[in-house]
Design a protein around this motif. Sequence first.
Motif, mmCIF file in Angstrom:
data_model
loop_
_atom_site.group_PDB
_atom_site.id
_atom_site.type_symbol
_atom_site.label_atom_id
_atom_site.label_comp_id
_atom_site.label_asym_id
_atom_site.label_seq_id
_atom_site.Cartn_x
_atom_site.Cartn_y
_atom_site.Cartn_z
ATOM 1 N N ASP A 54 43.786 -24.878 9.703
ATOM 2 C CA ASP A 54 44.335 -23.733 10.431
ATOM 3 C C ASP A 54 43.929 -23.827 11.889
ATOM 4 O O ASP A 54 42.883 -24.368 12.233
ATOM 5 C CB ASP A 54 43.908 -22.403 9.799
ATOM 6 C CG ASP A 54 42.420 -22.114 9.901
ATOM 7 O OD1 ASP A 54 42.014 -21.443 10.858
ATOM 8 O OD2 ASP A 54 41.657 -22.537 8.998
ATOM 9 N N GLN A 59 51.066 -25.778 18.471
ATOM 10 C CA GLN A 59 51.577 -26.446 17.280
ATOM 11 C C GLN A 59 51.121 -27.910 17.275
ATOM 12 O O GLN A 59 51.317 -28.623 18.252
ATOM 13 C CB GLN A 59 53.105 -26.372 17.252
ATOM 14 C CG GLN A 59 53.643 -24.945 17.143
ATOM 15 C CD GLN A 59 55.154 -24.893 17.252
ATOM 16 O OE1 GLN A 59 55.798 -25.838 17.706
ATOM 17 N NE2 GLN A 59 55.739 -23.773 16.856
ATOM 18 N N VAL A 73 49.094 -26.829 6.085
ATOM 19 C CA VAL A 73 48.568 -25.909 7.094
ATOM 20 C C VAL A 73 48.573 -24.474 6.588
ATOM 21 O O VAL A 73 49.332 -24.110 5.696
ATOM 22 C CB VAL A 73 49.401 -25.981 8.393
ATOM 23 C CG1 VAL A 73 49.480 -27.414 8.909
ATOM 24 C CG2 VAL A 73 50.810 -25.421 8.180
ATOM 25 N N ASN A 75 49.320 -21.166 8.616
ATOM 26 C CA ASN A 75 49.826 -20.794 9.937
ATOM 27 C C ASN A 75 50.054 -19.291 10.041
ATOM 28 O O ASN A 75 50.291 -18.612 9.048
ATOM 29 C CB ASN A 75 51.115 -21.543 10.245
ATOM 30 C CG ASN A 75 50.896 -22.788 11.103
ATOM 31 O OD1 ASN A 75 51.829 -23.326 11.682
ATOM 32 N ND2 ASN A 75 49.658 -23.277 11.187
ATOM 33 N N TYR A 76 50.030 -18.819 11.270
ATOM 34 C CA TYR A 76 50.112 -17.383 11.533
ATOM 35 C C TYR A 76 51.531 -16.825 11.443
ATOM 36 O O TYR A 76 52.474 -17.416 11.973
ATOM 37 C CB TYR A 76 49.575 -17.086 12.934
ATOM 38 C CG TYR A 76 48.086 -17.262 13.084
ATOM 39 C CD1 TYR A 76 47.200 -16.250 12.725
ATOM 40 C CD2 TYR A 76 47.562 -18.440 13.604
ATOM 41 C CE1 TYR A 76 45.837 -16.408 12.878
ATOM 42 C CE2 TYR A 76 46.192 -18.613 13.761
ATOM 43 C CZ TYR A 76 45.332 -17.587 13.396
ATOM 44 O OH TYR A 76 43.977 -17.759 13.556
ATOM 45 N N ALA A 88 50.739 -21.486 18.501
ATOM 46 C CA ALA A 88 51.026 -21.526 17.063
ATOM 47 C C ALA A 88 51.207 -20.134 16.481
ATOM 48 O O ALA A 88 51.245 -19.976 15.264
ATOM 49 C CB ALA A 88 49.911 -22.273 16.323
ATOM 50 N N LYS A 89 51.311 -19.126 17.330
ATOM 51 C CA LYS A 89 51.504 -17.742 16.886
ATOM 52 C C LYS A 89 52.802 -17.198 17.464
ATOM 53 O O LYS A 89 52.912 -17.064 18.682
ATOM 54 C CB LYS A 89 50.344 -16.856 17.371
ATOM 55 C CG LYS A 89 49.104 -16.880 16.523
ATOM 56 C CD LYS A 89 48.137 -15.812 17.040
ATOM 57 C CE LYS A 89 47.128 -15.419 15.994
ATOM 58 N NZ LYS A 89 46.313 -14.273 16.429
ATOM 59 N N ILE A 91 54.338 -18.855 13.632
ATOM 60 C CA ILE A 91 55.012 -20.067 13.194
ATOM 61 C C ILE A 91 56.521 -19.870 13.378
ATOM 62 O O ILE A 91 57.038 -18.775 13.178
ATOM 63 C CB ILE A 91 54.668 -20.401 11.725
ATOM 64 C CG1 ILE A 91 55.261 -21.755 11.342
ATOM 65 C CG2 ILE A 91 55.091 -19.289 10.770
ATOM 66 C CD1 ILE A 91 54.796 -22.271 9.983
ATOM 67 N N ILE A 106 52.870 -25.201 3.544
ATOM 68 C CA ILE A 106 52.612 -24.119 4.504
ATOM 69 C C ILE A 106 52.167 -22.885 3.742
ATOM 70 O O ILE A 106 52.763 -22.516 2.726
ATOM 71 C CB ILE A 106 53.873 -23.785 5.317
ATOM 72 C CG1 ILE A 106 54.417 -25.029 6.018
ATOM 73 C CG2 ILE A 106 53.572 -22.679 6.336
ATOM 74 C CD1 ILE A 106 55.796 -24.816 6.645
ATOM 75 N N SER A 108 50.967 -18.720 4.626
ATOM 76 C CA SER A 108 51.055 -17.715 5.687
ATOM 77 C C SER A 108 49.798 -16.861 5.806
ATOM 78 O O SER A 108 49.211 -16.445 4.805
ATOM 79 C CB SER A 108 52.242 -16.777 5.434
ATOM 80 O OG SER A 108 53.469 -17.438 5.637
#
Length: 268
Positions: A54, A59, A73, A75-76, A88-89, A91, A106, A108
């Motif tokens: 994370d 990205q 990953v 991801n946010y 990366a905020k 996704i 992925i 969340s």
Amino acid sequence: MLDSPGPTGPRRPHGVSRRDALRYATAASALAGLGAAAGALSPAASAAAPTLIDYAMRQIPAQDIRAAGHAGVINYVSTSRPGSSFGAKPITLPYAKSLNAAGLVIVSNYQYGKPGGTAPSDFTRGYAGGVQDARVAWQLHTAAGGGQSAPIFFSVDDDIDRETWNTVALQWFRGINSVIGVQRTGIYGGVNPCQWAAADRVIGNSSSPGHVWAWQTRSWSRGQIYPAAVLYQRIVSTASNPGPVVGGLEVDVNDVMASDVGQWNIHP
């Protein structure tokens, strides 16, 4: 959670000790399940559990994640706090497609506020805040192609006591539940909040027997591991203890503790 910029550059990689490998032996059966979901893993499989990373600053290209040997990953599905701009905020759909195409899974996670940040910790916002956060999280999750039955892990990124859980954080989770349901709700936090969330039935169950949607961090866990957790954040990157570098960015590393950790592709 790693959602603050860190220095980049070559670092000595964090190895996995024999003790760690034995400690996570219960996750060994997850390798086949997650590997099948993610596609072939590289490099060669080892005694350690599969790992997800994370990160927030930007990205990381899918090929760099694959080359580093990670299965995917976390991801946010949240936006950046005021005064910050994390690449990366949240996704995005194109980025998610690139990860999927590389055979990466992925998961969340939602985190907007943070202790000492420009927005307060999300869990302090009560029931109404939970409702609002769940709506935002679900909109961003689905816009990026997230599975309709996949969970979202909501962050308790602080060392809270039972009273704070009972009077503040629990109400936030109940607000989240009112929007997306218990089964699509997960928690990120130390060992105690993970256990409390399961006991109070505000998080859902993994399809892996005996596991719930708990993503436990080693922070505030005093060396304990909640056996029902699906993910364990073993490396938390800080200025004094930086995480490994993947694609030029320091990352947190999470051990897979179950074959079903809420990855999108098995939760359509």
